[in-house]
Design a protein around this motif. Structure first.
Motif, short mmCIF file in Angstrom:
data_model
loop_
_atom_site.label_atom_id
_atom_site.label_comp_id
_atom_site.label_asym_id
_atom_site.label_seq_id
_atom_site.Cartn_x
_atom_site.Cartn_y
_atom_site.Cartn_z
N ALA A 38 0.84 -1.21 0.00
CA ALA A 38 0.00 0.00 0.00
C ALA A 38 0.87 1.25 0.00
CB ALA A 38 -0.94 0.00 1.20
N GLY A 39 1.89 1.28 0.82
CA GLY A 39 2.78 2.44 0.86
C GLY A 39 3.55 2.63 -0.43
N PHE A 40 4.08 1.55 -0.98
CA PHE A 40 4.83 1.64 -2.23
C PHE A 40 3.94 2.11 -3.37
CE2 PHE A 40 6.03 -0.25 -6.29
CZ PHE A 40 7.28 0.35 -6.48
N LEU A 41 2.78 1.48 -3.53
CA LEU A 41 1.88 1.85 -4.62
C LEU A 41 1.39 3.29 -4.49
CD1 LEU A 41 -0.13 -1.48 -4.93
CD2 LEU A 41 1.57 -0.58 -6.54
N THR A 42 1.09 3.70 -3.27
CA THR A 42 0.67 5.08 -3.06
C THR A 42 1.77 6.05 -3.44
OG1 THR A 42 -0.83 4.42 -1.28
CG2 THR A 42 -0.20 6.73 -1.35
N GLY A 43 2.98 5.79 -2.99
CA GLY A 43 4.10 6.67 -3.30
C GLY A 43 4.49 6.65 -4.76
N PHE A 44 4.45 5.48 -5.38
CA PHE A 44 4.90 5.35 -6.76
C PHE A 44 3.91 5.97 -7.75
CE2 PHE A 44 5.68 3.02 -10.74
CZ PHE A 44 7.05 3.24 -10.87
N PHE A 45 2.62 5.79 -7.49
CA PHE A 45 1.61 6.25 -8.44
C PHE A 45 0.96 7.57 -8.05
CE2 PHE A 45 1.75 1.69 -9.38
CZ PHE A 45 1.93 1.75 -10.75
N ASP A 46 1.43 8.23 -7.01
CA ASP A 46 0.88 9.52 -6.61
C ASP A 46 1.10 10.54 -7.73
OD1 ASP A 46 -0.06 11.76 -5.33
OD2 ASP A 46 1.71 11.99 -4.05
N GLN A 47 0.03 11.14 -8.21
CA GLN A 47 0.11 12.12 -9.28
C GLN A 47 0.10 13.54 -8.75
OE1 GLN A 47 -3.37 10.90 -11.43
NE2 GLN A 47 -2.34 9.15 -12.39
N GLY A 48 0.02 13.68 -7.45
CA GLY A 48 0.02 15.00 -6.83
C GLY A 48 1.27 15.16 -5.98
N HIS A 49 1.17 16.03 -5.01
CA HIS A 49 2.30 16.29 -4.13
C HIS A 49 1.91 16.08 -2.67
CE1 HIS A 49 4.58 17.75 -7.50
NE2 HIS A 49 3.55 18.52 -7.84
N GLY A 50 1.02 15.15 -2.43
CA GLY A 50 0.53 14.92 -1.08
C GLY A 50 1.34 13.87 -0.35
N SER A 51 1.05 13.77 0.92
CA SER A 51 1.70 12.78 1.77
C SER A 51 0.74 12.39 2.88
CB SER A 51 2.98 13.35 2.38
OG SER A 51 3.49 12.47 3.35
N LEU A 52 0.55 11.09 3.04
CA LEU A 52 -0.31 10.62 4.12
C LEU A 52 0.29 10.92 5.48
CD1 LEU A 52 -1.46 7.17 2.71
CD2 LEU A 52 -2.77 9.28 2.81
N PHE A 53 1.61 10.91 5.57
CA PHE A 53 2.27 11.09 6.85
C PHE A 53 2.50 12.54 7.22
CE2 PHE A 53 3.39 6.77 5.61
CZ PHE A 53 2.85 6.10 6.69
N ALA A 54 2.53 13.42 6.24
CA ALA A 54 2.71 14.84 6.53
C ALA A 54 1.37 15.51 6.80
CB ALA A 54 3.42 15.54 5.38
N GLY A 55 0.27 14.80 6.58
CA GLY A 55 -1.05 15.35 6.85
C GLY A 55 -1.65 16.11 5.69
N ASP A 56 -0.96 16.25 4.58
CA ASP A 56 -1.52 16.96 3.43
C ASP A 56 -2.06 15.97 2.39
OD1 ASP A 56 0.94 16.08 2.62
OD2 ASP A 56 1.46 17.90 1.52
N PHE A 57 -2.93 15.08 2.85
CA PHE A 57 -3.50 14.06 1.98
C PHE A 57 -4.45 14.66 0.96
CE2 PHE A 57 -5.47 14.18 6.11
CZ PHE A 57 -6.77 14.54 5.81
N ALA A 58 -4.85 15.93 1.13
CA ALA A 58 -5.71 16.58 0.14
C ALA A 58 -4.96 16.76 -1.18
CB ALA A 58 -6.18 17.92 0.66
N GLN A 59 -3.64 16.80 -1.13
CA GLN A 59 -2.84 16.95 -2.35
C GLN A 59 -2.52 15.60 -3.00
OE1 GLN A 59 -2.14 19.94 -3.61
NE2 GLN A 59 -3.32 20.77 -1.92
N LEU A 60 -2.91 14.52 -2.38
CA LEU A 60 -2.64 13.18 -2.90
C LEU A 60 -3.61 12.89 -4.05
CD1 LEU A 60 -0.87 10.67 -2.24
CD2 LEU A 60 -2.74 9.88 -0.82
N LYS A 61 -3.09 12.50 -5.20
CA LYS A 61 -3.92 12.17 -6.37
C LYS A 61 -3.51 10.80 -6.88
CE LYS A 61 -5.77 16.33 -6.73
NZ LYS A 61 -6.55 16.59 -5.58
N LEU A 62 -4.48 9.87 -6.87
CA LEU A 62 -4.23 8.51 -7.35
C LEU A 62 -5.19 8.18 -8.49
CD1 LEU A 62 -3.96 6.64 -3.93
CD2 LEU A 62 -2.09 7.21 -5.47
N PRO A 63 -4.77 7.30 -9.40
CA PRO A 63 -5.72 6.81 -10.41
C PRO A 63 -6.89 6.12 -9.72
CG PRO A 63 -3.46 6.19 -10.98
CD PRO A 63 -3.42 6.76 -9.60
#
Length: 151
Positions: A38-63
């Motif tokens: 889950a961590g690898f796929l989220t990091g590898f395919f993230d199309q935004g600049h978000g981070s689950l651990f930094a708290g800015d998950f609103a910037q996270l963009k996944l297919p």
């Protein structure tokens, strides 16, 4: 280690304990694999600049299809795997796990309103999803350790 003196092999109780320990290691490995995937796929395919651990998950963009697959993977890892595992451990360890999960649940039930009123008073930043997850996770671990050493 208690050995069966006739055959030089472990007794039936010890064999069951070893099997239970192997199964437990398998479940821990499977959980680690699910979390790592889950961590690898989220990091590898993230199309935004978000981070689950930094708290800015609103910037996270996944297919979308990956997001659905990850959600299913996380349901398996966080819900189905632990529930299945509860039925396979002995009663004493099950009791310790129930205390741990209950401690995590109670900390979220109490932690969010406490955090909200402290935010309203200007003491802490606004509550956010990762903070609630962290409260649950840390308190679950601490509750389990308490149960393991005290009960």
């Amino acid at each position: 280690m208690i050995w069966n003196s006739k055959e030089g092999t472990p007794g039936p109780g010890e064999a069951r304990t070893r099997e239970r320990q192997r199964r437990q290691m398998f479940y821990i490995g499977l959980a680690a694999l699910i979390g790592g995937a889950a961590g690898f796929l989220t990091g590898f395919f993230d199309q935004g600049h978000g981070s689950l651990f930094a708290g800015d998950f609103a910037q996270l963009k996944l297919p979308p299809m990956l997001a659905l697959g990850l959600a299913a993977l996380l349901v398996g890892g966080f819900i189905l795997l632990p529930l299945r595992g509860f039925g396979m451990i002995d009663d004493y360890k099950r009791q310790q796990n129930f205390v741990g999960f209950t401690g995590g649940c109670l900390s979220v039930l109490a932690g969010y309103p406490i955090w909200a009123v402290l935010y309203a008073g200007g003491f802490v930043p606004a509550p956010h999803a990762f903070g609630i997850f962290a409260i649950a996770y840390v308190s679950m671990v601490l509750s389990f350790l308490y149960a393991r050493w005290r009960l």
